[in-house]
Design an enzyme around this catalytic site. Sequence first.
Site, short mmCIF file in Angstrom:
data_model
loop_
_atom_site.label_atom_id
_atom_site.label_comp_id
_atom_site.label_asym_id
_atom_site.label_seq_id
_atom_site.Cartn_x
_atom_site.Cartn_y
_atom_site.Cartn_z
N ASP A 65 -0.13 -47.56 34.02
CA ASP A 65 0.10 -48.59 33.01
C ASP A 65 0.89 -48.06 31.82
O ASP A 65 1.10 -46.85 31.67
CB ASP A 65 -1.25 -49.17 32.54
CG ASP A 65 -2.31 -48.10 32.27
OD1 ASP A 65 -1.94 -46.94 32.03
OD2 ASP A 65 -3.50 -48.43 32.32
N ASN A 134 -15.74 -51.37 29.85
CA ASN A 134 -16.00 -52.71 30.39
C ASN A 134 -15.67 -52.79 31.88
O ASN A 134 -15.58 -53.87 32.45
CB ASN A 134 -15.22 -53.77 29.62
CG ASN A 134 -13.70 -53.60 29.76
OD1 ASN A 134 -13.23 -52.69 30.44
ND2 ASN A 134 -12.94 -54.47 29.13
N HIS A 136 -12.82 -51.69 33.27
CA HIS A 136 -11.41 -51.84 33.65
C HIS A 136 -10.88 -50.59 34.33
O HIS A 136 -11.32 -49.47 34.07
CB HIS A 136 -10.54 -52.31 32.48
CG HIS A 136 -10.19 -51.32 31.43
ND1 HIS A 136 -10.27 -51.59 30.08
CD2 HIS A 136 -9.73 -50.04 31.51
CE1 HIS A 136 -9.87 -50.54 29.40
NE2 HIS A 136 -9.55 -49.59 30.23
N GLU A 141 -8.37 -55.90 33.33
CA GLU A 141 -9.56 -56.26 32.56
C GLU A 141 -10.47 -57.19 33.37
O GLU A 141 -10.05 -57.72 34.41
CB GLU A 141 -9.11 -56.95 31.26
CG GLU A 141 -8.22 -56.10 30.36
CD GLU A 141 -9.01 -55.10 29.50
OE1 GLU A 141 -10.14 -54.71 29.88
OE2 GLU A 141 -8.49 -54.70 28.45
C1 GLP Z 1 -7.32 -46.92 28.91
C2 GLP Z 1 -6.40 -46.76 30.13
C3 GLP Z 1 -7.19 -46.59 31.37
C4 GLP Z 1 -8.25 -45.53 31.13
C5 GLP Z 1 -9.28 -46.08 30.19
C6 GLP Z 1 -10.39 -45.10 29.83
O1 GLP Z 1 -7.40 -48.21 28.44
N1 GLP Z 1 -5.45 -47.81 30.30
O2 GLP Z 1 -6.32 -46.25 32.45
O3 GLP Z 1 -8.87 -45.19 32.32
O4 GLP Z 1 -8.68 -46.56 29.01
O5 GLP Z 1 -9.96 -44.21 28.84
P1 GLP Z 1 -10.76 -42.94 28.38
O6 GLP Z 1 -10.62 -41.95 29.47
O7 GLP Z 1 -10.06 -42.50 27.12
O8 GLP Z 1 -12.14 -43.37 28.15
#
Ligand code: GLP
Length: 235
Positions: A65, A134, A136, A141
């Site tokens: 992304d 959440n 995702h 989402e």
């Molecule tokens: C972001 C990314 C995800 C990632 C998630 C968790 O929003 N788009 O790909 O897995 O958050 O992030 P973190 O590892 O900082 O908790």
Amino acid sequence: MTFETLSDYATLSARAASLVLDAMHAEPIVLGLPTGRTPKGMYELIVAECSQQRCFRDATTFNLDEYVGIAPSHPGSYHTYMRRQLFDHVDLDAASAHIPNGMAGDLNAECTQYEAAIRDAGDLGLTLLGLGANGHIGFNEPGTPFDSTTRVVALTPSTRVANAPLFPDGNVPTHAITIGIGTILRSKRIVLMASGDRKRGAVEQLRSGVVSEDFPASALWKHGDVRVLIGAEYS
Ligand code: GLP
């Protein structure tokens, strides 16, 4: 789906790094790559192993992304993240490293091209995923159809709060381009990483086995080769 609980964040990172390195050594691989805090330790170990070797010579990568409206040079962009964590330190050919262009004039055309490029590469071979609190995956989402492909999405308020530290000027992006859940499910193998107290609820929900579009990661139960790495804490 198999669950592996690792004693700490360092062990989780080492496990994830070795799965990636083994896959790269075995055959030319198409990797799906995540951002966020969770994979940083894994990237560090991959760089330590690969900075003096040609590990990435036959690899192709697709990031999951990127934010819309954030320039690749912006410190909060995923382009910047990937350069810092991986691309600047390994022998991955620039033409083989793909990240969605959130600055494209025609975002829908960008999404169509990105999905087509993944298909042309033979689909993702090994996809690494983080997990949103959440549920995702990528920026898919709650409510995302399981057959979704690469598209523009609106970020939920909770995701914008979680990612706000990357945008200290307060201009937290409202939209992103993400590969879809359908794109992820076409991957041959999937490794999901979740670490720390902040993810405990999401991990438990995933483990419950209830499959629902309200909890995007539960789509992974529909896939035959998913390994979930659970770490007790961040470093
Ligand atoms: C972001 C990314 C995800 C990632 C998630 C968790 O929003 N788009 O790909 O897995 O958050 O992030 P973190 O590892 O900082 O908790």
